[in-house]
Enzyme design. Sequence first.
Site, PDB file in Angstrom:
ATOM      1  CB  THR A  60     133.660 -71.477  51.612  1.00 24.61           C
ATOM      2  OG1 THR A  60     132.521 -72.191  51.134  1.00 24.61           O
ATOM      3  CG2 THR A  60     134.693 -72.478  52.080  1.00 24.61           C
TER       4      THR A  60
ATOM      5  NE  ARG B  88     129.664 -67.108  42.520  1.00 23.53           N
ATOM      6  CZ  ARG B  88     130.166 -67.808  43.521  1.00 23.53           C
ATOM      7  NH1 ARG B  88     131.417 -68.228  43.439  1.00 23.53           N
ATOM      8  NH2 ARG B  88     129.461 -68.072  44.608  1.00 23.53           N
TER       9      ARG B  88
ATOM     10  N   GLY C 190     131.513 -66.689  47.038  1.00 25.22           N
ATOM     11  CA  GLY C 190     130.377 -66.476  47.930  1.00 25.22           C
ATOM     12  C   GLY C 190     130.810 -65.868  49.255  1.00 25.22           C
TER      13      GLY C 190
END
Length: 319
Positions: free
Chosen positions: A125, A72, A11
């Site tokens: 993150t 991802r 992310g």
Amino acid sequence: MKKIALLTSGGDAPGMNAAIRAVVRTAIYHRLEVIGVKRGYTGLINGDYLKMSLGSVADIIHRGGTVLGTARCQEFYSEEGRKRALQKMREAHIDGLIVIGGDGTFRGAVEFDKLGIPTVGIPGTIDNDIPGTERTIGYDTVVNTVVDAINKIRDTATSHERIFIIEVMGRKSGAIALAAGLAGGAESILIPEIPLDLNNVVETIIRGMERGKRHSIILLAEGVAHSMDITREIKERTGMETRLSILGYIQRGGTPSAHDRILAGRMGAEAVFMLMRKERRIMVASRGEAVIGVEMEWALRQTKNINYEDYRLAGILSI
């Protein structure tokens, strides 16, 4: 160490670009060549490389997201996928790798390092859920984003005498909800680390109503329970008009805070120094105003706890 590669994975988080800038400029200052890898581990497998220069990281320090892109990559979980990535890096004569991301990114980095490429991690993150570091890049910005949303929603909650449940990110970690709830003066904070007790939430709301309080703000981490179910039950049990606001992906983007930019700068530079010192499987971690090295494998075995003193304090201040 003559040539290093850099990627962002998982992310996105505000401040990743500031970290990219710090890595590139620190490396070039020390006469290292820097290769940017596009779209995380997917780009590493496909050899999707971009030679970085001083100009390529100009005017990105204030931008959210990541200029290198992120993805991802399931293929990288396999040994075959990692060996393909290794072959591409060997062909490009790359000596070391810096990865920016969360725990999934670090797990991939540890396995890749075992194939022979020294790898260093930078924790980026918004969840601040990486053990071994006090702060991760992006966390301070997202907390400020949520606090700003609380301030605006409170205006409507007060005007219409409503209860507002604000759902924030955090499937397994309540760090965002706790910090933003404490800073924003929420009446209740619901996080995965604490068993859900709606009786206590309802009692807090009713006590406030009895002393003339016109609204209530409840911060809910998304991993606690289904937000619509909680909204419905609180409305039924209090008899008050109750609304749900899901902040969603607005939390990920935006201009990184000064704190995140400074943290990214320090971590990015230190990651380069670590590779130059031939350190490997190391994560850059924050401790107060300093940055240190922590073994990634050790960090991945740990669990990061929330600040329970802050949780108790939030309960005291919400009476």
